[in-house]
Design an enzyme around this catalytic site. Structure first.
Site, PDB file in Angstrom:
ATOM      1  N   ASN A 285       0.830  -1.209   0.000  1.00 36.04           N
ATOM      2  CA  ASN A 285       0.000   0.000   0.000  1.00 36.04           C
ATOM      3  C   ASN A 285       0.863   1.257   0.000  1.00 36.04           C
ATOM      4  O   ASN A 285       1.039   1.897  -1.032  1.00 36.04           O
ATOM      5  CB  ASN A 285      -0.949  -0.004   1.199  1.00 36.04           C
ATOM      6  CG  ASN A 285      -2.082   0.993   1.060  1.00 36.04           C
ATOM      7  OD1 ASN A 285      -1.944   2.030   0.416  1.00 36.04           O
ATOM      8  ND2 ASN A 285      -3.218   0.705   1.664  1.00 36.04           N
ATOM      9  N   ASP A 286       1.429   1.587   1.145  1.00 38.51           N
ATOM     10  CA  ASP A 286       2.190   2.834   1.253  1.00 38.51           C
ATOM     11  C   ASP A 286       3.374   2.887   0.299  1.00 38.51           C
ATOM     12  O   ASP A 286       3.713   3.957  -0.207  1.00 38.51           O
ATOM     13  CB  ASP A 286       2.694   3.017   2.690  1.00 38.51           C
ATOM     14  CG  ASP A 286       1.554   3.244   3.676  1.00 38.51           C
ATOM     15  OD1 ASP A 286       0.567   3.890   3.286  1.00 38.51           O
ATOM     16  OD2 ASP A 286       1.650   2.756   4.815  1.00 38.51           O
ATOM     17  N   VAL A 287       4.007   1.753   0.047  1.00 38.14           N
ATOM     18  CA  VAL A 287       5.233   1.747  -0.768  1.00 38.14           C
ATOM     19  C   VAL A 287       4.949   1.944  -2.246  1.00 38.14           C
ATOM     20  O   VAL A 287       5.878   2.068  -3.049  1.00 38.14           O
ATOM     21  CB  VAL A 287       6.037   0.446  -0.548  1.00 38.14           C
ATOM     22  CG1 VAL A 287       6.475   0.323   0.897  1.00 38.14           C
ATOM     23  CG2 VAL A 287       5.244  -0.784  -0.972  1.00 38.14           C
TER      24      VAL A 287
END
Length: 477
Positions: A402-404
């Site tokens: 997600n964040d990456v």
């Protein structure tokens, strides 16, 4: 002459152990040699512990053997029972135990010195004990909170409160001043409990223990990989301090190596997130996004897909990149993902795996999982190597990340992850994101990638969805 010869042998064995430690750390820098590195490091520690026990006659053989048996059984049980997804929190617990042991051993040595010799502690002994007590206690309780956050028994959100920095400052000042008192006035109140109690040291440990909790509680789950690396460094520094208390060169060397390696890893992790260490410790990263913000981005902009449609895309693809994340680890989907990669590779498709440095919950988490599923090491590409190739990639499959892969890191200066190096998967022809839902990642912010025109969401359990894609691909090919 015998004593001199024996001491020379002891120091030689310690030197050999240090060589094992150094070579072990060197081997652990690459997945291909990591297992050998672990074995060498373990052999070095076994050698150092064995010769220390034999030389100093620390405890009776029966107690020693009993401790080794109990510890070995616990360690073997954990190694067998703990899942790979739980390994980060286990590492955190081990860090804590190392710090706690250092603090207790340093305190015990002070008590023993008071009983057997009495009088003022040597200056270097007092300083080393104070440092070991502070760092060790912070490591123990900070690691327990970090492990709790990773395991879900402590909330992963950043817990903030008014005056938190002042509370930390008071606790740190109490611990440091107690350490100073221990060094400069060790005899005051030393008659308590018949001279066996070192009150300022235990006050130091108490203040540092509470400080350890207060330091980690305000840090969000997104930063736990950095916290684990930092606490690993702390445990090494605490061990080195205890080595100076005991005048044990093997412990000093081992602790220094662990401390240095942990700090280097911490710096690398911070750079991978474009965050300073101070921002990690005091920034409160990981607060939840509002439902209104998520609706503004996702409402009417999400396109779903299915394993059947994904299989048809793969039939026409020349290049595919798979990006794993913590969701893949939770679902235990690495074997299905690896099988899909093997099938595509066997049909002449160029397949690679894009690995972000902070994907998962500890450094190298994704590499270990993929290696466990027999993905070749040369197929795993780091961020700097894979990013320039996304524009020439037909299909990217994001499984559990997600964040990456959040483009807000490059586009929104006000975002908490602004400037964080991310995998630029949105540059590919088609992006397939496999997640259970649209819930935010550890950073707590929505991901506009999910709403882009070339992105299709494959909702569902990672293992089930990837296995369905594998089955569809086999049937059609």
């Amino acid at each position: 002459m015998v004593e001199l010869l024996s001491e020379s042998v002891l120091r030689l064995v310690y030197l050999v152990s240090a060589v094992f430690f150094i070579q072990g750390l060197r081997d652990m820098t690459h997945p291909r040699t990591a297992v050998r590195g672990n074995l060498l490091s373990s052999l070095g520690m076994l050698t150092a512990v064995g010769v220390t026990v034999l030389w100093f006659d620390v405890i009776s053989p029966a107690v020693l053997i009993g401790g080794l048996v109990v510890g070995s059984l616990i360690g073997a049980g954990l190694a067998v029972k703990v899942e790979m997804t739980q390994m980060p929190q286990l590492v955190g617990v081990f860090n804590g135990f190392g710090g706690g042991a250092s603090a207790l051993v340093a305190g015990a040595e002070l008590v023993e010195y008071r009983i057997e010799i009495g009088g003022a502690f040597p200056l270097e002994m007092g300083i080393a004990a104070a440092a070991s007590g502070i760092i060790g206690a912070v490591t123990l309780f900070g690691s327990m909170v970090a492990a709790g956050k990773l395991h879900g028994v402590v909330t992963g959100s950043a817990i903030r409160y008014t005056g938190e920095q002042a509370v930390k400052a008071v606790l740190l000042a109490t611990a440091v001043l107690s350490g100073v008192y221990l060094v400069v006035q060790p005899d005051v109140l030393s008659t308590a409990l018949q001279g066996t109690w070192v009150p300022s040291y235990w006050l130091l440990v108490l203040a540092a223990s509470v400080l350890g909790v207060m330091l980690v509680i305000p840090i969000g789950g997104a930063d736990m990989p950095v916290v684990i690396a930092l606490l690993n460094a702390y445990s090494g520094l605490a061990a080195a301090g205890t080595g100076f208390v005991l005048n044990n060169s093997a412990l000093i060397i081992a602790g220094t190596l662990v401390g240095a390696a942990g700090m280097i890893l911490t710096v690398i992790m911070c750079e991978s997130m474009n965050r300073s260490l101070a921002n990690v410790l005091f920034g409160g990263f990981g607060e939840e996004a509002s439902s209104e913000e998520m609706e503004d981005i996702y409402e009417g902009n999400i396109t779903e897909t299915s394993p059947e449609e994904l299989e048809m895309l793969l039939d026409t693809a020349d290049r595919v990149v798979i990006v794993p994340g913590y969701g893949m680890a939770v679902a235990q989907a690495q074997h299905a993902v690896a099988e899909l990669g093997q099938l595509l590779d066997g049909d002449g498709v160029d397949v690679e795996f894009g690995i972000h440095p902070v994907a998962g919950r500890m450094p190298g988490h994704m590499n270990v999982l993929l290696a466990e599923a027999d993905v070749p090491y040369d197929k795993m590409k780091e961020l700097e190597e894979i990013n320039p190739t996304f524009s020439q990639t037909d299909v990217v499959i994001v499984t559990g990340a997600n964040d990456v892969v959040n483009p807000r890191a490059n586009e929104d200066d006000s975002s908490p992850i602004s400037g964080m190096p991310v995998l630029n998967v949105n540059e590919a022809g088609t992006v397939i994101v496999n997640k259970r839902s649209l819930s935010p990642g550890f950073s707590g912010i929505p991901n506009p990638l999910f709403a882009e025109d070339n992105t299709y969401m494959l909702f569902g359990d990672g293992k089930e969805m990837m296995q369905n894609v594998v089955n569809e691909y086999k049937e059609s090919n």
